[in-house]
Design an enzyme around this catalytic site. Structure first.
Site, PDB file in Angstrom:
ATOM      1  N   GLY A 292       0.842  -1.197   0.000  1.00  0.00           N
ATOM      2  CA  GLY A 292       0.000   0.000   0.000  1.00  0.00           C
ATOM      3  C   GLY A 292       0.868   1.234   0.000  1.00  0.00           C
ATOM      4  O   GLY A 292       1.026   1.917  -1.013  1.00  0.00           O
ATOM      5  N   CYS A 361      -6.114  24.783  15.335  1.00  0.00           N
ATOM      6  CA  CYS A 361      -6.014  25.376  16.669  1.00  0.00           C
ATOM      7  C   CYS A 361      -5.524  24.335  17.670  1.00  0.00           C
ATOM      8  O   CYS A 361      -6.235  23.932  18.590  1.00  0.00           O
ATOM      9  CB  CYS A 361      -7.368  25.943  17.078  1.00  0.00           C
ATOM     10  N   GLU A 362      -4.289  23.864  17.461  1.00  0.00           N
ATOM     11  CA  GLU A 362      -3.623  22.885  18.310  1.00  0.00           C
ATOM     12  C   GLU A 362      -2.135  23.186  18.327  1.00  0.00           C
ATOM     13  O   GLU A 362      -1.526  23.355  17.266  1.00  0.00           O
ATOM     14  CB  GLU A 362      -3.825  21.460  17.772  1.00  0.00           C
TER      15      GLU A 362
END
Length: 442
Positions: A292, A361-362
């Site tokens: 993958g 917002c972190e």
């Protein structure tokens, strides 16, 4: 600076992918923008397939599509005559929409629902990879009520601990996936399916983890499964016709990563299977693998536009871009590492050490803590490499940010294959509160 696949720098000093100027792409489609190098995907797929054909081994190379699922990538996989590994009803639905050959679809998952299993029967897919005892009972009920047959593999955990991040290790005994090979669970599962009139057990499956560079773990896993197959023949006269050894082949995200050529992993598996079948006079099973990340990981590059900056004296300089953990959660989730470049000024010295921060917002929304790019300026196009796997698949609308667009590039051509979400898309499933008659009249 390491470039991947068809990436190069043109006479304008711009990064190109598949012969297409990435600065042009950013202007045409906007940013954030995920760009895939389709020639690299095809090259990797061919390398896996050719290794089996050169050895004269019947095989299936199944694209593990949880890495990146879309109608267009399934269509490319179909063009390359790959099989397809899906892990949910949603991925199976996408495969059906792409008209992927149903007989080449393998359905994985540790908690498939009854509805999902019914869907698999409806679509007449090629194989279900059975993960637990509840699933066995559901498969029996569905197949018996319909009087329809289904091919299955048993997923087993061989007790192999691969050297990778704990969150992407899956082959050890303490795993949520599969039947334990050492404590008797695998034998119990086998006996529940053995000689069932509607369930055709092909063999066994294992997947030991992801982003693995060494081949020893794959050898150990192949040996463990072959030993069990030989034991079943001795005890029950049952011969497995398929051995699925999964995927997890690593790619180069940074200079610290040392992946092998795709053929190296396959050749090690082939060596084990061929030697053990010859030694024990066991019929050579068909070998399946499931790459993958190694097909799409370094084929994908995300383009961002640089915005605000902030210097913390003697600590770091932050450069904010117009995306972040909403389109690539991996750095925040398990400290994934990436490299970057200034796509519109590739010939400038990439000597400025910055932290590329997202706009969510972190405080933890940092794509790369120590990135070396050209002296940053507002409006620069920042390219983050190797974002083709598990980025869009894990993207969210955190902070109500729309998901990015996706473009395929090949031979100087570019095509939009996933459109950018709009704000209307973000609220499309929202339902306003119902207002009472009193509220309406007032």
């Amino acid at each position: 600076m390491h470039l991947y696949g068809t990436q190069s720098v043109n006479n304008l000093g711009h990064l190109t992918i598949g012969g297409v100027d990435t600065v042009d792409l950013a202007h045409i489609y906007g940013t954030p923008l995920l760009v895939y190098d389709i020639a690299l995907f095809k090259e990797r797929a061919t390398a896996f397939k050719e290794t089996f054909s050169k050895a004269g081994i019947k095989a299936q190379v199944a694209y593990a599509s949880k890495a990146f699922s879309s109608i267009a990538i399934y269509e490319i996989a179909k063009q390359m005559d790959l099989s397809l590994d899906v892990v949910s009803g949603g991925e199976l639905y996408t495969a059906a929409a792409a008209d992927f050959p149903r007989e080449k679809i393998h359905f994985h998952g540790n908690n498939k629902s009854y509805t999902e299993l019914q869907f698999a029967f409806d679509e007449k897919i090629g194989c279900i990879v059975v993960d637990n005892f509840l699933e066995i009972e559901m498969l029996k009920e569905i197949s018996e009520s319909r009087k329809e047959k289904m091919n299955v593999l048993l997923r087993v955990t061989p007790g192999v601990h691969a050297s990778t991040h704990d969150y992407i290790t899956t082959g050890q005994e303490d795993s949520k996936f599969g039947f334990d090979l050492k404590n008797g669970q695998t034998d119990d599962a086998f006996l529940k399916l053995y000689n069932h009139p509607y369930i055709n057990m092909l063999g066994m499956h294992c997947h030991i983890g992801s982003q693995i560079f060494e081949t020893d773990a794959f050898r150990f896993a192949a040996e463990a499964l072959m030993e069990k197959m030989i034991e079943w023949r001795e005890k029950f006269k049952f011969v497995c016709t398929v051995l699925n050894l999964g995927g997890g082949f690593g790619i180069r995200y940074t200079e610290e990563d040392t992946p092998l050529h795709p053929s190296a992993y396959v050749e090690e598996m082939e060596d084990v299977v061929l030697s053990m079948t010859r030694k024990h006079n066991y019929p050579l099973p068909e070998i399946w693998i499931e790459p993958g990340r190694s097909l799409v990981g370094d084929a994908g590059t995300t383009l961002y536009t640089a915005g605000s900056s902030k210097e913390v004296p003697d600590v770091r300089t932050y450069i904010a871009v117009d995306g972040g953990m909403s389109d690539n959660i991996r750095p925040a989730l398990y400290e994934a590492k990436y490299t970057a470049a200034t796509a519109n000024r590739m010939l400038d010295p990439h000597a400025d050490k910055v932290t590329i921060a997202g706009k969510c917002c972190e405080s933890g929304d940092k794509l790369i803590e120590d990135a070396y790019i050209a002296e940053p300026a507002d409006g620069d196009i920042i390219a983050v490499f190797c974002t083709g796997a598990y980025t869009y698949s894990m993207a969210s609308n955190y902070n109500r940010l729309p998901k990015p667009a996706i473009v395929f590039c090949e031979n100087g051509q570019h095509q939009l294959v996933v459109r950018r979400e709009t704000y209307e898309d973000v609220i499309r499933l929202d339902i306003p509160l119902q207002r009472t008659e009193q509220e309406i009249s007032s």
